[in-house]
Write an enzyme that holds these catalytic residues in place. Structure first.
Site, PDB file in Angstrom:
ATOM      1  N   ILE A 133       0.827  -1.222   0.000  1.00  0.00           N
ATOM      2  CA  ILE A 133       0.000   0.000   0.000  1.00  0.00           C
ATOM      3  C   ILE A 133       0.857   1.266   0.000  1.00  0.00           C
ATOM      4  CG2 ILE A 133      -0.252   0.206   2.534  1.00  0.00           C
ATOM      5  CD1 ILE A 133      -3.261   0.884   1.958  1.00  0.00           C
ATOM      6  N   GLY A 159       3.444   1.683  -1.836  1.00  0.00           N
ATOM      7  CA  GLY A 159       4.066   1.813  -3.159  1.00  0.00           C
ATOM      8  C   GLY A 159       3.240   2.699  -4.080  1.00  0.00           C
ATOM      9  N   SER A 209      13.325   2.337   9.195  1.00  0.00           N
ATOM     10  CA  SER A 209      13.954   3.347  10.059  1.00  0.00           C
ATOM     11  C   SER A 209      13.774   4.748   9.497  1.00  0.00           C
ATOM     12  CB  SER A 209      15.444   3.050  10.236  1.00  0.00           C
ATOM     13  OG  SER A 209      16.103   3.248   9.021  1.00  0.00           O
ATOM     14  N   GLN A 211       9.574  -6.691  -4.236  1.00  0.00           N
ATOM     15  CA  GLN A 211      10.840  -6.047  -4.602  1.00  0.00           C
ATOM     16  C   GLN A 211      10.683  -5.880  -6.106  1.00  0.00           C
ATOM     17  OE1 GLN A 211      13.466  -4.575  -5.977  1.00  0.00           O
ATOM     18  NE2 GLN A 211      14.262  -6.577  -6.542  1.00  0.00           N
ATOM     19  N   TYR A 235      16.213 -12.704  -1.935  1.00  0.00           N
ATOM     20  CA  TYR A 235      15.196 -11.896  -1.257  1.00  0.00           C
ATOM     21  C   TYR A 235      14.033 -11.609  -2.203  1.00  0.00           C
ATOM     22  CZ  TYR A 235      12.772  -7.972   0.734  1.00  0.00           C
ATOM     23  OH  TYR A 235      11.782  -7.154   1.200  1.00  0.00           O
ATOM     24  N   THR A 240       3.141  -9.387 -14.167  1.00  0.00           N
ATOM     25  CA  THR A 240       3.900  -8.360 -14.899  1.00  0.00           C
ATOM     26  C   THR A 240       4.236  -8.773 -16.321  1.00  0.00           C
ATOM     27  OG1 THR A 240       6.102  -7.346 -15.014  1.00  0.00           O
ATOM     28  CG2 THR A 240       5.934  -9.328 -13.699  1.00  0.00           C
ATOM     29  N   GLU A 264       6.982  -8.372 -17.500  1.00  0.00           N
ATOM     30  CA  GLU A 264       8.346  -8.933 -17.448  1.00  0.00           C
ATOM     31  C   GLU A 264       8.312 -10.446 -17.645  1.00  0.00           C
ATOM     32  OE1 GLU A 264      11.772  -7.842 -16.789  1.00  0.00           O
ATOM     33  OE2 GLU A 264      10.872  -6.090 -17.705  1.00  0.00           O
ATOM     34  N   LYS A 272       8.226 -13.706 -10.116  1.00  0.00           N
ATOM     35  CA  LYS A 272       6.846 -13.377 -10.474  1.00  0.00           C
ATOM     36  C   LYS A 272       6.183 -14.509 -11.262  1.00  0.00           C
ATOM     37  CE  LYS A 272       5.955  -9.051  -9.015  1.00  0.00           C
ATOM     38  NZ  LYS A 272       4.730  -8.621  -8.320  1.00  0.00           N
ATOM     39  N   ARG A 308       5.884   7.611  -9.144  1.00  0.00           N
ATOM     40  CA  ARG A 308       6.771   6.515  -9.531  1.00  0.00           C
ATOM     41  C   ARG A 308       8.070   6.574  -8.732  1.00  0.00           C
ATOM     42  NH1 ARG A 308       7.263   1.443 -11.636  1.00  0.00           N
ATOM     43  NH2 ARG A 308       7.902   1.399 -13.822  1.00  0.00           N
TER      44      ARG A 308
HETATM   45  P1  NAP Z   1       6.614  -0.102  -5.801  1.00  0.00           P
HETATM   46  O1  NAP Z   1       6.291   1.349  -5.907  1.00  0.00           O
HETATM   47  O2  NAP Z   1       8.021  -0.555  -5.811  1.00  0.00           O
HETATM   48  O3  NAP Z   1       5.910  -0.612  -4.444  1.00  0.00           O
HETATM   49  C1  NAP Z   1       6.226  -1.888  -3.904  1.00  0.00           C
HETATM   50  C2  NAP Z   1       5.513  -2.034  -2.580  1.00  0.00           C
HETATM   51  O4  NAP Z   1       5.858  -3.317  -2.024  1.00  0.00           O
HETATM   52  C3  NAP Z   1       5.926  -0.994  -1.521  1.00  0.00           C
HETATM   53  O5  NAP Z   1       4.797  -0.684  -0.733  1.00  0.00           O
HETATM   54  C4  NAP Z   1       6.943  -1.766  -0.698  1.00  0.00           C
HETATM   55  O6  NAP Z   1       7.087  -1.287   0.625  1.00  0.00           O
HETATM   56  C5  NAP Z   1       6.289  -3.133  -0.701  1.00  0.00           C
HETATM   57  N1  NAP Z   1       7.219  -4.216  -0.331  1.00  0.00           N
HETATM   58  C6  NAP Z   1       8.398  -4.532  -0.904  1.00  0.00           C
HETATM   59  N2  NAP Z   1       8.931  -5.611  -0.304  1.00  0.00           N
HETATM   60  C7  NAP Z   1       8.069  -5.974   0.679  1.00  0.00           C
HETATM   61  C8  NAP Z   1       8.056  -6.999   1.649  1.00  0.00           C
HETATM   62  N3  NAP Z   1       9.061  -7.891   1.746  1.00  0.00           N
HETATM   63  N4  NAP Z   1       7.001  -7.079   2.496  1.00  0.00           N
HETATM   64  C9  NAP Z   1       5.994  -6.174   2.434  1.00  0.00           C
HETATM   65  N5  NAP Z   1       5.940  -5.176   1.535  1.00  0.00           N
HETATM   66  C10 NAP Z   1       6.974  -5.086   0.662  1.00  0.00           C
HETATM   67  O7  NAP Z   1       5.868  -0.936  -6.935  1.00  0.00           O
HETATM   68  P2  NAP Z   1       4.624  -0.505  -7.869  1.00  0.00           P
HETATM   69  O8  NAP Z   1       5.161   0.133  -9.089  1.00  0.00           O
HETATM   70  O9  NAP Z   1       3.597   0.150  -7.057  1.00  0.00           O
HETATM   71  O10 NAP Z   1       4.114  -1.949  -8.315  1.00  0.00           O
HETATM   72  C11 NAP Z   1       3.134  -2.641  -7.553  1.00  0.00           C
HETATM   73  C12 NAP Z   1       3.207  -4.126  -7.917  1.00  0.00           C
HETATM   74  O11 NAP Z   1       2.944  -4.290  -9.299  1.00  0.00           O
HETATM   75  C13 NAP Z   1       4.543  -4.782  -7.664  1.00  0.00           C
HETATM   76  O12 NAP Z   1       4.302  -6.111  -7.263  1.00  0.00           O
HETATM   77  C14 NAP Z   1       5.228  -4.761  -9.018  1.00  0.00           C
HETATM   78  O13 NAP Z   1       6.161  -5.807  -9.110  1.00  0.00           O
HETATM   79  C15 NAP Z   1       4.042  -4.962  -9.926  1.00  0.00           C
HETATM   80  N6  NAP Z   1       4.120  -4.392 -11.265  1.00  0.00           N
HETATM   81  C16 NAP Z   1       4.450  -3.072 -11.419  1.00  0.00           C
HETATM   82  C17 NAP Z   1       4.482  -2.519 -12.690  1.00  0.00           C
HETATM   83  C18 NAP Z   1       4.833  -1.067 -12.909  1.00  0.00           C
HETATM   84  O14 NAP Z   1       5.235  -0.727 -14.041  1.00  0.00           O
HETATM   85  N7  NAP Z   1       4.689  -0.218 -11.920  1.00  0.00           N
HETATM   86  C19 NAP Z   1       4.154  -3.322 -13.800  1.00  0.00           C
HETATM   87  C20 NAP Z   1       3.808  -4.652 -13.591  1.00  0.00           C
HETATM   88  C21 NAP Z   1       3.770  -5.170 -12.325  1.00  0.00           C
HETATM   89  P3  NAP Z   1       8.064  -0.044   0.979  1.00  0.00           P
HETATM   90  O15 NAP Z   1       7.288   1.194   0.589  1.00  0.00           O
HETATM   91  O16 NAP Z   1       8.248  -0.205   2.441  1.00  0.00           O
HETATM   92  O17 NAP Z   1       9.310  -0.234   0.169  1.00  0.00           O
HETATM   93  N1  GDD Z   2      15.867   1.712 -14.006  1.00  0.00           N
HETATM   94  C1  GDD Z   2      16.628   2.135 -15.033  1.00  0.00           C
HETATM   95  N2  GDD Z   2      17.615   3.051 -14.809  1.00  0.00           N
HETATM   96  N3  GDD Z   2      16.369   1.619 -16.261  1.00  0.00           N
HETATM   97  C2  GDD Z   2      17.123   2.077 -17.289  1.00  0.00           C
HETATM   98  C3  GDD Z   2      18.132   3.029 -17.120  1.00  0.00           C
HETATM   99  C4  GDD Z   2      18.403   3.524 -15.816  1.00  0.00           C
HETATM  100  O1  GDD Z   2      19.288   4.338 -15.596  1.00  0.00           O
HETATM  101  N4  GDD Z   2      18.676   3.275 -18.334  1.00  0.00           N
HETATM  102  C5  GDD Z   2      18.043   2.525 -19.213  1.00  0.00           C
HETATM  103  N5  GDD Z   2      17.097   1.775 -18.588  1.00  0.00           N
HETATM  104  C6  GDD Z   2      16.248   0.782 -19.248  1.00  0.00           C
HETATM  105  C7  GDD Z   2      16.264  -0.596 -18.599  1.00  0.00           C
HETATM  106  O2  GDD Z   2      17.426  -1.328 -19.000  1.00  0.00           O
HETATM  107  C8  GDD Z   2      14.965  -1.172 -19.156  1.00  0.00           C
HETATM  108  O3  GDD Z   2      15.181  -1.691 -20.441  1.00  0.00           O
HETATM  109  C9  GDD Z   2      14.053   0.061 -19.252  1.00  0.00           C
HETATM  110  O4  GDD Z   2      14.900   1.202 -19.154  1.00  0.00           O
HETATM  111  C10 GDD Z   2      12.994   0.142 -18.180  1.00  0.00           C
HETATM  112  O5  GDD Z   2      13.621  -0.054 -16.911  1.00  0.00           O
HETATM  113  P1  GDD Z   2      12.828   0.236 -15.547  1.00  0.00           P
HETATM  114  O6  GDD Z   2      12.274   1.600 -15.567  1.00  0.00           O
HETATM  115  O7  GDD Z   2      13.729  -0.131 -14.423  1.00  0.00           O
HETATM  116  O8  GDD Z   2      11.571  -0.722 -15.640  1.00  0.00           O
HETATM  117  P2  GDD Z   2      11.441  -2.273 -16.051  1.00  0.00           P
HETATM  118  O9  GDD Z   2      10.751  -2.303 -17.386  1.00  0.00           O
HETATM  119  O10 GDD Z   2      12.716  -2.984 -15.913  1.00  0.00           O
HETATM  120  O11 GDD Z   2      10.459  -2.815 -14.912  1.00  0.00           O
HETATM  121  C11 GDD Z   2       9.257  -2.092 -14.580  1.00  0.00           C
HETATM  122  O12 GDD Z   2       8.187  -2.572 -15.351  1.00  0.00           O
HETATM  123  C12 GDD Z   2       7.855  -3.939 -15.140  1.00  0.00           C
HETATM  124  C13 GDD Z   2       6.677  -4.274 -16.069  1.00  0.00           C
HETATM  125  O13 GDD Z   2       7.137  -4.536 -17.351  1.00  0.00           O
HETATM  126  C14 GDD Z   2       9.027  -2.278 -13.075  1.00  0.00           C
HETATM  127  O14 GDD Z   2       7.971  -1.427 -12.682  1.00  0.00           O
HETATM  128  C15 GDD Z   2       8.656  -3.722 -12.767  1.00  0.00           C
HETATM  129  O15 GDD Z   2       8.254  -3.833 -11.395  1.00  0.00           O
HETATM  130  C16 GDD Z   2       7.473  -4.140 -13.673  1.00  0.00           C
HETATM  131  O16 GDD Z   2       7.132  -5.488 -13.452  1.00  0.00           O
END
Ligand code: NAP
Ligand code: GDD
Length: 352
Positions: free
Chosen positions: A12, A14, A39, A93, A105, A137, A139, A165, A196
């Site tokens: 929640i 996140g 902390s 994570q 982890y 996801t 991914e 996942k 974000r």
């Molecule tokens: P996020 O901003 O990284 O939020 C992750 C949340 O998980 C945070 O509340 C974090 O807590 C909590 N968390 C991490 N490890 C935990 C643990 N061990 N126990 C309890 N809580 C834990 O991610 P988001 O972008 O909102 O994404 C939400 C979900 O959708 C994730 O599962 C992600 O993998 C998935 N997803 C995201 C995307 C995307 O593009 N955003 C796309 C596809 C799927 P803290 O705040 O304490 O760190």
């Molecule tokens: N993070 C990051 N930082 N990514 C970079 C950078 C950088 O400096 N430079 C280039 N990239 C490229 C990564 O290599 C990747 O190809 C792309 O940008 C997107 O990276 P992220 O923004 O880290 O997202 P992601 O696509 O790997 O993962 C996100 O989307 C997934 C859904 O497809 C996350 O939100 C995952 O939690 C989620 O599942």
């Protein structure tokens, strides 16, 4: 609040969890949320909801099955007549690159954490009351086997995050088939916005732009700028999560915009909104982006941001979600980047 609208959100604090909590509270839900002890303050995204009586927070961790059992037991006791408990498992994570540095982890949290939560539901005899959403996801598609990717596209995960996942995806499906649970996977493509995390690429770009404009730095250093992503707005996507749990039958759905853009395009668009026209020279790790007007080098590549195995392109087909759920993304790629640029630079850019 409506006595029959009770939800539990892991993650929640996140990005998605905070928008989903707002959405559910606006629909008169009583929302329970899992937060981790930290902390430093990790509740900034939900601070505005703190004093709302519709929100109840519980300390816990996805790796701790005893606390997951106890929290669900407390929720059951607090709502003895509830006919439905919507559980949104968003905790993870969620950083792909970091998952290579902490694979165990990541697997514990993202993979086994999901199993622990499903078992906590069953051990509390909540299987017939619970409706379960799993944050799956795009991914999972990794080294993509089909363009665009849809629910039937075979998976080929390319990181410890995606493999964790993948376990979660299948255990959700297995519990649905084995125990008749109302458990659904939302296979969500990238989504971001002004909440974000700072180390995801689109936010790193708009924050970096802000720092350059304010003179706090003279450069933005990135990794692979040639990968492509299907990027939508988190606010649109949490509505899709909710819709999945309102269906009579559980199922798996892709949520995506149907467009894909390279990281390079994201950079050019964001900088263009601040009237910086970027030109490029060099390739790969030698690529440099410079301001056409001043000749100043602004964008550099550092291979330390490369992943050992990259996901080159993600492009989703959300036709099933459109047909069955009536879900469609409302925010365009340009609008999304404009909102982030505005937040991180204070520049207002009107998308026409
Ligand atoms: P996020 O901003 O990284 O939020 C992750 C949340 O998980 C945070 O509340 C974090 O807590 C909590 N968390 C991490 N490890 C935990 C643990 N061990 N126990 C309890 N809580 C834990 O991610 P988001 O972008 O909102 O994404 C939400 C979900 O959708 C994730 O599962 C992600 O993998 C998935 N997803 C995201 C995307 C995307 O593009 N955003 C796309 C596809 C799927 P803290 O705040 O304490 O760190
Ligand atoms: N993070 C990051 N930082 N990514 C970079 C950078 C950088 O400096 N430079 C280039 N990239 C490229 C990564 O290599 C990747 O190809 C792309 O940008 C997107 O990276 P992220 O923004 O880290 O997202 P992601 O696509 O790997 O993962 C996100 O989307 C997934 C859904 O497809 C996350 O939100 C995952 O939690 C989620 O599942």
């Amino acid at each position: 609040m409506n006595a029959n609208r009770v939800a539990f959100i892991t993650g929640i604090t996140g990005q998605d969890g905070s928008y989903l909590a707002e959405l559910l509270i606006s629909k008169e839900y009583l929302v329970h949320g899992l937060i981790r002890r930290s902390s430093t303050i990790n509740t900034a995204r939900i601070a505005h909801l703190f004093h709302n009586p519709a929100l109840k927070l519980h300390y816990g961790d996805m790796t701790d099955s005893a606390c997951l059992y106890k929290i669900l037991n407390n929720i059951k006791t607090a709502h003895p007549t509830m006919e439905r408990l919507e559980i949104y498992n968003l905790a993870a994570q969620s950083h792909v690159k970091i998952s290579f540095e902490m694979p165990e982890y990541t697997a514990d949290t993202d993979g086994f954490g999901t199993l622990k939560l499903l078992e906590a539901i069953r051990n509390n005899n909540l299987d017939s009351v619970a409706r379960f959403y799993q944050a799956s996801t795009s991914e999972l598609y990794g080294k993509v086997q089909e363009m665009p990717q849809r629910e039937t596209t075979p998976f080929y995960p390319r990181s410890p995050y995606a493999v964790g996942k993948l376990y979660a995806y299948w255990i959700v499906k297995n519990y649905r088939e084995a125990y008749g649970m109302h458990a659904s996977n939302g296979i969500l493509f990238n989504h971001g916005g002004v909440r974000r995390g700072h180390n995801f690429v689109e936010r790193k770009i708009t924050l970096g732009l802000g720092k350059i404009l304010r003179g706090e730095t003279d450069r933005l250093i990135l990794g692979n700028i040639d990968s492509q992503r299907d990027l939508g707005s988190a606010q649109d996507y949490v509505e899709g999560m909710w819709l999945m749990l309102q269906q009579d039958a559980p199922d798996d759905y892709v949520l995506a915009t149907g467009e894909t853009h390279s990281v390079r395009e994201m950079i050019e668009l964001a900088f263009g909104m601040a009237s910086i026209r970027l030109k490029w020279r060099g390739t790969g790790s030698n690529a440099v982006g410079y301001d056409e007007a001043t000749g100043k080098d602004l964008i550099f590549i550092d291979p330390k941001y490369y992943r050992p195995t990259e996901v080159d392109v993600l492009w989703g087909d959300a036709s099933k979600a459109a047909q069955v759920l009536g879900w469609r993304p409302r925010t365009s790629f340009q609008q999304l980047i404009a909102e982030m640029v505005q937040q991180d630079t204070q520049i207002v850019y009107k998308v026409v």
